[in-house]
Design a protein around this motif. Structure first.
Motif, PDB file in Angstrom:
ATOM      1  N   THR A  17       0.825  -1.204   0.000  1.00 37.50           N
ATOM      2  CA  THR A  17       0.000   0.000   0.000  1.00 37.50           C
ATOM      3  C   THR A  17       0.863   1.259   0.000  1.00 37.50           C
ATOM      4  OG1 THR A  17      -1.752  -1.231   1.104  1.00 37.50           O
ATOM      5  CG2 THR A  17      -1.872   1.168   1.242  1.00 37.50           C
ATOM      6  N   ASN A  33      -6.927  -0.528  -4.127  1.00 35.60           N
ATOM      7  CA  ASN A  33      -6.651  -1.463  -3.051  1.00 35.60           C
ATOM      8  C   ASN A  33      -7.818  -2.448  -2.986  1.00 35.60           C
ATOM      9  OD1 ASN A  33      -6.711  -2.587  -0.325  1.00 35.60           O
ATOM     10  ND2 ASN A  33      -5.076  -1.119   0.110  1.00 35.60           N
ATOM     11  N   ASP A  77      -3.404  -3.473  -5.752  1.00 40.58           N
ATOM     12  CA  ASP A  77      -2.706  -3.892  -4.529  1.00 40.58           C
ATOM     13  C   ASP A  77      -3.521  -4.978  -3.842  1.00 40.58           C
ATOM     14  OD1 ASP A  77      -2.184  -4.043  -1.723  1.00 40.58           O
ATOM     15  OD2 ASP A  77      -1.994  -1.866  -1.473  1.00 40.58           O
TER      16      ASP A  77
HETATM   17 MG    MG Z   1      -2.069  -2.829   2.388  1.00 40.01          MG
END
Ligand code: MG
Ligand code: ADP
Length: 172
Positions: A17, A33, A77
């Motif tokens: 991240t 994410n 991610d």
């Molecule tokens: Mg993360």
């Protein structure tokens, strides 16, 4: 117009991240994410009591991301990669951290003992690296060290260079 997509994967705590957000702000690519996406859309399919976390509904995640991924220009991610369509990604980075470094980061997160131990083992056995190699062409899978702040800077510079080259190779 950037059409490339990048996957950042690796054991929880390796720094996906941190790298992903910084890379997005410096490259102009969009950062996604998958954990946050699942939470926002409640894209879950049950709860894992042992790990004290919800189980991702992988099919709904893929459906949800499909349009953005085909448009391109995205950094994804997630600590897993075997359920994404192979064609989504042009390059895959597997971040790695030393056990002692990772242990400290996960301890800070307040993980329970089992989760802590399993994640450290996941890193020792290079589970995410193996998963990436099994899911994508070997030549697009790269390991990156992620222990120190200098690693972060080096990784960003390396990836920015790669993006520049990719654009050169794919324009005209
Ligand atoms: Mg993360
Ligand atoms: P992940 O998203 O892979 O779970 P994070 O990006 O949340 O990992 O990073 C976990 C912790 O490690 C954070 O506290 C972050 O600040 C730290 N961290 C991440 N990358 C580095 C690095 N290269 N050097 C030092 N600390 C880092």
């Amino acid at each position: 117009m950037l059409l490339l997509n990048i996957l950042l994967t690796g054991t929880p705590g390796v720094g996906k991240t941190t790298l992903g957000k910084e890379l997005a702000s410096r490259s102009g690519l969009k950062y996604i994410n998958v954990g946050d996406l699942a939470r926002e859309g409640q894209l879950y399919d049950g709860y894992d009591e042992e790990y004290e976390c919800p189980i991702l509904d992988e099919d709904r995640i893929v459906d949800d991301l499909e349009n953005q991924m085909s448009e391109g220009g995205v950094i994804v991610d997630y600590h897993g990669c075997d359920f994404f369509p192979e064609c989504w990604f042009h390059i895959v980075f597997v971040l790695q951290a030393d056990n002692s470094v990772l242990y400290e980061r996960l301890e800070t997160r307040g993980y329970n003992e089992k989760k802590l131990k399993d994640n450290i083992q996941c890193e020792i056995f290079q589970v995410l690296y193996e998963e990436a190699l099994a899911s994508y062409k070997e030549e697009i899978v790269h390991q990156l060290p992620s222990n120190k702040r200098e690693d972060l800077e080096d990784n960003i510079n390396q990836i920015l260079k790669w993006i520049e080259q990719w654009i050169k190779d794919h324009s005209s």
